[in-house]
Scaffold this motif. Structure first.
Motif, PDB file in Angstrom:
ATOM      1  N   THR A 158       3.303 -11.468   6.531  1.00  0.00           N
ATOM      2  CA  THR A 158       4.004 -10.223   6.217  1.00  0.00           C
ATOM      3  C   THR A 158       3.336  -9.554   5.028  1.00  0.00           C
ATOM      4  O   THR A 158       2.604 -10.194   4.275  1.00  0.00           O
TER       5      THR A 158
ATOM      6  N   THR B 118       4.363  -6.445   1.900  1.00  0.00           N
ATOM      7  CA  THR B 118       5.413  -5.635   1.298  1.00  0.00           C
ATOM      8  C   THR B 118       4.791  -4.374   0.718  1.00  0.00           C
ATOM      9  O   THR B 118       3.787  -4.447   0.017  1.00  0.00           O
TER      10      THR B 118
ATOM     11  N   PHE C 167       6.912  -5.576   6.149  1.00  0.00           N
ATOM     12  CA  PHE C 167       6.448  -5.441   7.521  1.00  0.00           C
ATOM     13  C   PHE C 167       5.817  -6.750   7.976  1.00  0.00           C
ATOM     14  O   PHE C 167       4.881  -7.224   7.340  1.00  0.00           O
TER      15      PHE C 167
ATOM     16  N   VAL D 277      11.469   2.311  -3.327  1.00  0.00           N
ATOM     17  CA  VAL D 277      11.860   1.777  -2.026  1.00  0.00           C
ATOM     18  C   VAL D 277      10.794   0.780  -1.592  1.00  0.00           C
ATOM     19  O   VAL D 277       9.613   1.093  -1.608  1.00  0.00           O
ATOM     20  N   GLU D 278      11.222  -0.425  -1.217  1.00  0.00           N
ATOM     21  CA  GLU D 278      10.293  -1.441  -0.730  1.00  0.00           C
ATOM     22  C   GLU D 278      10.635  -1.779   0.707  1.00  0.00           C
ATOM     23  O   GLU D 278      11.800  -1.807   1.086  1.00  0.00           O
ATOM     24  N   ARG D 279       9.589  -2.044   1.477  1.00  0.00           N
ATOM     25  CA  ARG D 279       9.790  -2.410   2.877  1.00  0.00           C
ATOM     26  C   ARG D 279       8.835  -3.545   3.216  1.00  0.00           C
ATOM     27  O   ARG D 279       7.677  -3.515   2.827  1.00  0.00           O
TER      28      ARG D 279
ATOM     29  N   PHE E 227       5.186   5.170   6.713  1.00  0.00           N
ATOM     30  CA  PHE E 227       5.632   4.700   5.404  1.00  0.00           C
ATOM     31  C   PHE E 227       4.384   4.536   4.557  1.00  0.00           C
ATOM     32  O   PHE E 227       3.531   3.708   4.863  1.00  0.00           O
TER      33      PHE E 227
ATOM     34  N   ARG F 154       5.613  -0.714  -1.449  1.00  0.00           N
ATOM     35  CA  ARG F 154       6.552  -0.044  -2.347  1.00  0.00           C
ATOM     36  C   ARG F 154       6.150   1.410  -2.493  1.00  0.00           C
ATOM     37  O   ARG F 154       4.983   1.724  -2.690  1.00  0.00           O
TER      38      ARG F 154
END
Length: 116
Positions: free
Chosen positions: A59, A61, A75, A71-73, A44, A63
């Motif tokens: 964590t 983030t 981890f 799309v954001e994820r 990603f 984008r």
């Protein structure tokens, strides 16, 4: 109580060594996906929007743009499936959390690169 939590966190949570990165950096995250019996590595690549938390609960983030859709994820740093993190570009931003980046499109959505 806090000292006990910190002790358990330090002793039993495995630490992973990743390169230093912050908001505005473009990074690639490689993580493992299990599909039935098989496992594969997927990546990603995107811009870090924020890092939050500390220790075991930290964590970050990321984008990325997938076509015209953002799309954001999120981890967790201590996620067992996380294999490696590569820093592709260092970005120059003035804030630790660049949520304003979500509303930018086109040339305005570019982040200046830090030359070191």
């Amino acid at each position: 109580m806090e000292e006990l939590l910190k002790f358990v966190e330090d002793e039993f949570v495995p630490k992973k060594e990743f390169p230093k990165f912050s908001a505005g950096d473009t990074i690639t995250v490689y993580y493992e996906i299990k599909e039935g019996e098989k496992t594969r590595t997927q990546f990603f690549r995107g811009v870090v929007i924020q890092r939050r938390g500390s220790g075991a609960t930290e964590t970050f983030t990321i984008r990325k743009m997938s076509g015209t859709v953002g799309v954001e994820r999120i981890f967790p740093v201590n996620m067992p499936a996380l294999q490696k993190v590569e820093v592709n570009k260092r970005g120059k931003v003035r804030r630790a959390r660049i949520f304003y980046f979500r509303g930018l499109t086109g040339k305005k959505a570019r982040i200046k690169e830090v030359r070191s």
